[in-house]
Design an enzyme around this catalytic site. Structure first.
Site, mmCIF file in Angstrom:
data_model
loop_
_atom_site.group_PDB
_atom_site.id
_atom_site.type_symbol
_atom_site.label_atom_id
_atom_site.label_comp_id
_atom_site.label_asym_id
_atom_site.label_seq_id
_atom_site.Cartn_x
_atom_site.Cartn_y
_atom_site.Cartn_z
ATOM 1 N N HIS A 16 10.560 18.327 35.560
ATOM 2 C CA HIS A 16 10.617 19.151 34.354
ATOM 3 C C HIS A 16 9.746 20.374 34.595
ATOM 4 O O HIS A 16 9.468 20.738 35.741
ATOM 5 C CB HIS A 16 10.182 18.345 33.124
ATOM 6 C CG HIS A 16 8.823 17.742 33.258
ATOM 7 N ND1 HIS A 16 7.676 18.389 32.872
ATOM 8 C CD2 HIS A 16 8.425 16.535 33.768
ATOM 9 C CE1 HIS A 16 6.631 17.617 33.107
ATOM 10 N NE2 HIS A 16 7.057 16.490 33.658
ATOM 11 N N HIS A 301 -14.366 7.961 -13.259
ATOM 12 C CA HIS A 301 -13.264 8.183 -14.195
ATOM 13 C C HIS A 301 -12.621 9.544 -13.984
ATOM 14 O O HIS A 301 -11.409 9.702 -14.173
ATOM 15 C CB HIS A 301 -13.779 8.052 -15.631
ATOM 16 C CG HIS A 301 -13.836 6.632 -16.101
ATOM 17 N ND1 HIS A 301 -14.530 6.237 -17.218
ATOM 18 C CD2 HIS A 301 -13.279 5.506 -15.593
ATOM 19 C CE1 HIS A 301 -14.397 4.933 -17.385
ATOM 20 N NE2 HIS A 301 -13.648 4.468 -16.411
ATOM 21 N N ARG A 408 -4.114 -6.713 -8.692
ATOM 22 C CA ARG A 408 -5.333 -7.285 -8.097
ATOM 23 C C ARG A 408 -6.457 -7.264 -9.135
ATOM 24 O O ARG A 408 -7.135 -6.251 -9.296
ATOM 25 C CB ARG A 408 -5.762 -6.473 -6.877
ATOM 26 C CG ARG A 408 -4.764 -6.425 -5.736
ATOM 27 C CD ARG A 408 -5.373 -5.638 -4.587
ATOM 28 N NE ARG A 408 -4.533 -5.566 -3.421
ATOM 29 C CZ ARG A 408 -3.716 -4.554 -3.137
ATOM 30 N NH1 ARG A 408 -3.632 -3.524 -3.970
ATOM 31 N NH2 ARG A 408 -2.987 -4.561 -2.042
ATOM 32 N N ARG A 444 -2.474 -11.408 -10.301
ATOM 33 C CA ARG A 444 -3.164 -12.340 -9.409
ATOM 34 C C ARG A 444 -4.550 -12.603 -9.972
ATOM 35 O O ARG A 444 -5.318 -11.663 -10.204
ATOM 36 C CB ARG A 444 -3.271 -11.769 -7.993
ATOM 37 C CG ARG A 444 -3.906 -12.762 -7.025
ATOM 38 C CD ARG A 444 -3.905 -12.239 -5.603
ATOM 39 N NE ARG A 444 -4.864 -11.153 -5.403
ATOM 40 C CZ ARG A 444 -4.991 -10.464 -4.265
ATOM 41 N NH1 ARG A 444 -4.204 -10.749 -3.246
ATOM 42 N NH2 ARG A 444 -5.879 -9.505 -4.152
ATOM 43 N N GLU A 543 -0.366 -17.456 1.765
ATOM 44 C CA GLU A 543 -1.179 -16.760 2.762
ATOM 45 C C GLU A 543 -1.933 -17.728 3.677
ATOM 46 O O GLU A 543 -2.397 -17.341 4.742
ATOM 47 C CB GLU A 543 -2.158 -15.805 2.074
ATOM 48 C CG GLU A 543 -2.985 -16.437 0.974
ATOM 49 C CD GLU A 543 -3.701 -15.409 0.114
ATOM 50 O OE1 GLU A 543 -3.807 -14.243 0.534
ATOM 51 O OE2 GLU A 543 -4.162 -15.775 -0.989
ATOM 52 N N ASN A 566 -1.017 -9.735 4.961
ATOM 53 C CA ASN A 566 -2.267 -9.402 5.657
ATOM 54 C C ASN A 566 -3.029 -10.664 6.046
ATOM 55 O O ASN A 566 -3.375 -10.876 7.218
ATOM 56 C CB ASN A 566 -3.158 -8.517 4.772
ATOM 57 C CG ASN A 566 -2.463 -7.250 4.328
ATOM 58 O OD1 ASN A 566 -1.422 -6.894 4.867
ATOM 59 N ND2 ASN A 566 -3.028 -6.569 3.358
ATOM 60 N N ASP A 567 -3.303 -11.506 5.045
ATOM 61 C CA ASP A 567 -4.077 -12.722 5.320
ATOM 62 C C ASP A 567 -3.270 -13.740 6.110
ATOM 63 O O ASP A 567 -3.809 -14.416 6.995
ATOM 64 C CB ASP A 567 -4.571 -13.342 4.008
ATOM 65 C CG ASP A 567 -5.815 -12.639 3.482
ATOM 66 O OD1 ASP A 567 -6.426 -11.871 4.253
ATOM 67 O OD2 ASP A 567 -6.172 -12.841 2.304
ATOM 68 N N ARG A 577 -9.235 -9.518 11.128
ATOM 69 C CA ARG A 577 -8.688 -8.161 11.220
ATOM 70 C C ARG A 577 -9.750 -7.078 11.085
ATOM 71 O O ARG A 577 -9.455 -5.901 11.301
ATOM 72 C CB ARG A 577 -7.580 -7.951 10.183
ATOM 73 C CG ARG A 577 -8.007 -7.987 8.726
ATOM 74 C CD ARG A 577 -6.794 -7.681 7.837
ATOM 75 N NE ARG A 577 -7.128 -7.540 6.440
ATOM 76 C CZ ARG A 577 -6.978 -8.482 5.534
ATOM 77 N NH1 ARG A 577 -6.506 -9.645 5.904
ATOM 78 N NH2 ARG A 577 -7.285 -8.280 4.275
ATOM 79 N N CYS A 614 3.839 -9.064 -0.720
ATOM 80 C CA CYS A 614 3.004 -8.036 -1.343
ATOM 81 C C CYS A 614 1.929 -7.483 -0.409
ATOM 82 O O CYS A 614 1.000 -6.831 -0.861
ATOM 83 C CB CYS A 614 2.355 -8.563 -2.616
ATOM 84 S SG CYS A 614 1.247 -9.970 -2.369
ATOM 85 N N HIS A 750 9.965 20.234 23.863
ATOM 86 C CA HIS A 750 10.566 18.908 23.968
ATOM 87 C C HIS A 750 9.496 17.835 24.066
ATOM 88 O O HIS A 750 8.374 18.089 24.511
ATOM 89 C CB HIS A 750 11.494 18.820 25.181
ATOM 90 C CG HIS A 750 10.820 19.185 26.479
ATOM 91 N ND1 HIS A 750 10.595 20.492 26.848
ATOM 92 C CD2 HIS A 750 10.324 18.426 27.485
ATOM 93 C CE1 HIS A 750 9.991 20.517 28.029
ATOM 94 N NE2 HIS A 750 9.810 19.275 28.430
#
Length: 833
Positions: A16, A301, A408, A444, A543, A566-567, A577, A614, A750
């Site tokens: 190239h 806030h 959550r 949850r 999980e 995740n878990d 993790r 989730c 490219h």
């Protein structure tokens, strides 16, 4: 007769631009004619021309010859033989892979413009330009010359009347508010009616202070208490106290005596040490384009309000450093955590292009805000949102959420000195239901303890909190806390569709205990004649791997499951993790994990139950085909990801996705799965390499930077690239090696990149030439091929292009083409696509 050098091309990327330049430079040191012959393709080219060399389509492993004839052919033969043997195989190092562990740098197309940058921390993304406008922070101690007292009785009467007016004003504003604004006004109403504040104020005027003096003293007292807290959440509440106290001053003495700082009359980027929620709400949102704060955290806030209004916001800003640019145009870049001062015309054009792209994306996604998610073959999969507070609900539903798949609640317990009471929780859930307008919300229960510590529960630190005392495992010790939450959810269920979900379940014993406590809470409410949904559904997070082997038993007791990807990934693969040393093992594309998901979904469906997902996996567009293939009933993700997920799902055939999942589960490594997914993306839409929507004519781009940014932005809008700045970085990496200008006012940037979804040849025909390396270019043909594309497609197309561009007839046909369709047709024909 010509001398011949025979060799094999050992360059991994073929010949190239960069290796061709090395060959060209060396061959031009000799007077002899030197011809490059690719025996595989039987193509020949002048070895003294990089363009001709590229045109031979020489790839890794090709057998080649150099044919040398002329006065110094012996010397050339000796030197070139040695160079081809010893140096040629090493003249093209592969491009370094970009690592994403650290904060990503600014886009190259911006840094090349040498902008003057001040960095800060992003709490709300987006970019905008406006006049840098200082807003005075609300410092009650700086008011000075406070009104004197007119007697205890008069001051007490004025104070009582003022408190009543503040409450009425907040209630009036609540009538015309919703979402985050409503929730924060509710917090201010609570403060204005707070008994401790009232008692402190009355004690002050009873001691002879004027209302103003008592208000300032009370504000200082409570703010000092909050500032001593180790909780950032409580520290940020001090701003709300000052806000309510200033509203009280205005109600008692009038806005002329105590005017609110900051009125906007033009597009503005506002800066302040801090800003109260009321100050923010008073700012004209038609003029407010960005917010720069010296202090303010993610739970402030004011920051929550800024997010709800989609105002780009940075915190931790060096306000003093910005002083020289007050009342001047600046840009806030919440995507990069940057403030751009003294922007020249090029920087201004960069952000104008950003604004156009964002407007176009919003317009594209508008159609998905009200449509249900379905696959191309009509399979219904609900797309829901993950939220952590009721203030997020309205924005989530406004973004197209069909429900809340994960509320959550642990965030409601953290960063405070005591747990929220039943009434507070009840009001929060009711606010979320008001935004839901009949749609379902899965709540949850508190997932606290372990890696989510709460100081007032005194749960000791643990060596391995992910496997420790957390979530449902703490409920028995803190049964009253759990019962309070259950009661609040049950009471709110009378006003809408709520479901209860329990985290970290690992055994039937835990499920049965939870059901016992839920039954007790229901009976309490019946005895108190408090209404609730008698048929409220109970589900669990899937999980902990042990649950997968008792799904049949679980289904006898519960109504639904939601996979916490995740878990489940870290538990199934035994990977922390958060541990950098084992992060590479944390991969949800591990075939073992995919098999586990498939086993769980099929086991749940055999029992006639509902199952969703989730975790973070749900928002990854590249993985969506596998999730569709699993046959999940729902995917829950961050709200901003929802429109794009719906759009991608509409292009997928569930049957093809199932076949893909079967292939992925048969893979041996995560890398094989990634490669399989990349190939699927390239073939799923059967998108042509060249399409008119990726061809722009008479573009007003005025620099190489604008060209590469604009062309990669077009790929984003065409649905062929999800991360245009990352793709752009790959293109610039290639340009740093060797300019892709080919002469004749043509350039062919490219790259083989993992950031291009569908391999594409893009075209830009500019109104005027731009500088491209040492040359100029006005006709740009950009080749972006997927990194996982099979074979040598990248080099083959590049080689064909290089050969065609050497022909004037082809160049003229491109330059004079009447339309984008004409250019697309010409390229398809000439490049044999």
């Amino acid at each position: 007769m010509a001398l011949i050098v025979e060799f094999i091309c050992e360059l991994p990327n073929g010949v190239h631009a960069r290796p061709a330049s090395h060959v060209e430079t060396l061959c031009n040191t000799f007077s002899s004619q030197i011809e490059w012959h690719n025996l595989r393709t039987d193509r020949k080219g002048n070895a003294k021309s990089a363009l001709a060399l590229i045109g031979t389509d020489t790839l890794a492993g090709d057998n080649c010859q150099l044919l040398i004839s002329g006065a110094d052919e012996q010397e050339a033969h000796q030197r070139l033989s040695q160079w081809l043997r010893d140096e040629f195989p090493h003249c093209d190092a592969p491009l370094a892979e970009v690592k994403s562990d650290e904060l990503e740098p600014l886009p190259v197309s911006l840094t090349n413009l040498n902008p003057q940058i001040i960095r800060a921390r992003t709490v709300c993304s987006g970019s905008a330009g406006g006049i840098l406008t200082p807003i005075s922070s609300l410092d009650l101690n700086a008011l000075g010359n406070l009104p004197a007292a007119k007697g205890v009785d008069a001051e007490q009467s004025a104070l009582e009347n003022g408190l009543t007016l503040v409450l009425k004003n907040i209630e009036f504003r609540l009538l015309d508010s919703d979402g985050a604004t409503s929730a924060i006004l509710e917090a201010h109403r609570s403060l204005a009616g707070d008994t401790s504040l009232r008692e402190h104020l009355l004690a002050g005027v009873s001691a002879g202070l004027s209302c103003a003096e008592a208000i300032v003293a009370s504000a200082n007292h409570f703010c000092e208490e909050f500032s001593r807290s180790s909780s950032s959440y409580l520290q940020e509440r001090a701003l709300d106290v000052r806000d309510v106290c200033f509203q009280l001053l205005q109600q008692i003495y009038g806005e002329q005596r105590f005017p609110a700082p900051g009125k906007l009359t033009q597009p503005a980027i506002c800066m302040a040490d801090e800003l109260t929620p009321s100050q923010f709400l008073e700012l004209d949102k038609n003029h407010l384009k960005g917010l720069l704060l010296k202090s303010g955290g993610t739970t402030s806030h004011t920051v929550i309000l800024a997010r709800s209004f989609n105002i780009p916001t940075l915190v931790g800003v060096d306000i003093d450093a910005l002083t020289p640019w007050q009342q001047q145009t600046i840009y806030i870049d919440g995507n990069a955590g940057a403030i751009v001062v003294e922007p020249g015309e090029a920087v201004a054009r960069y952000y104008q292009q950003e604004a156009r792209v964002q407007d176009a994306l919003r317009e594209q996604q508008r159609v998905w805000l009200t449509q249900q998610a379905r696959t191309a073959d009509g399979i219904r999969i609900e797309i829901a949102a993950n939220i952590a507070h009721s203030v997020e609900a309205q924005a989530a539903f406004g973004n197209g959420a069909e429900g809340v798949g994960l509320f959550r609640t642990e965030m409601l317990y953290m960063d405070r000195t005591s747990a929220p009471g039943e009434s507070e929780l009840y009001n929060i859930f009711c606010q979320a239901l008001e935004s839901a307008n009949g749609r379902s919300i899965i709540v949850r229960t508190m997932d606290i303890g372990g890696d989510k510590p709460v100081d007032y529960l005194n749960i000791p630190a643990e060596a391995n909190p992910f496997l420790g005392y957390r979530a449902v495992r703490i409920y028995e010790e803190y049964a009253s806390l759990f019962t309070t939450q259950l009661r609040s959810i049950l009471r709110a269920s009378a006003h809408g569709s709520l479901k209860i979900m329990i985290p970290m379940i690992s055994s039937m014993e835990e499920i049965l205990w939870v059901k016992e406590k839920l039954a007790e809470a229901k009976q309490q409410l019946r005895n108190e004649h408090i209404p609730f949904d008698e048929k409220i559904q109970l589900g669990i997070m899937l999980e902990v791997p042990s649950v997968m082997f008792i799904i049949d038993q679980c289904c006898e007791e519960i109504d639904f499951f939601s996979i916490g990807s995740n878990d489940l990934t870290q538990y199934l693969l035994a990977v922390d993790r958060d541990n950098a040393k084992v992060t590479r093992h944390y991969n949800s594309l591990n075939p073992a994990f995919l098999r586990a998901l498939d086993y769980a979904v099929q086991a749940v469906h055999r029992q006639g139950k509902w199952i969703g997902l989730c975790g973070e996996l749900g928002a990854k567009g590249s993985v969506l085909p596998l999730l569709v293939g699993l046959g999940l009933d729902e995917l829950s993700m961050s709200a901003p990801s929802i429109p794009a997920a719906k759009a991608r799902m509409a292009q997928l055939d569930s049957r093809e996705c199932r076949k893909l999942l079967n292939q992925a589960m048969a893979c041996r490594t995560s890398l094989e799965v990634e490669h399989l997914l990349a190939q699927f993306r390239m073939t799923q839409q059967d998108a042509p390499l060249v399409t008119a929507e990726c061809i722009t004519l008479e573009s007003d781009w005025r620099s190489k930077e604008e060209v590469l940014k604009g062309m990669t932005d077009n790929l984003l809008l065409a649905g062929r690239c999800r991360y245009p700045r990352k793709l752009e970085a790959d293109l610039w990496a290639r340009e740093a090696v060797f300019s892709t200008g080919l002469g004749f006012s043509f350039a062919i940037p490219h790259s083989k990149s993992e950031h291009i979804e569908q391999s594409t040849i893009s075209v830009a025909r500019l109104q005027a030439p731009v500088r491209w390396g040492d040359d100029e270019a006005q006709f740009i043909i950009m080749l972006t091929l997927n990194k996982h594309a099979a074979g040598d497609q990248h080099m083959r197309i590049f080689s064909r292009l290089a050969r065609r561009i050497m022909h004037e007839e082809f160049r003229n046909a491109l330059v004079n083409a009447a339309s984008a369709d004409a250019i697309a047709s010409l390229l398809q024909h000439e490049l044999e696509l």
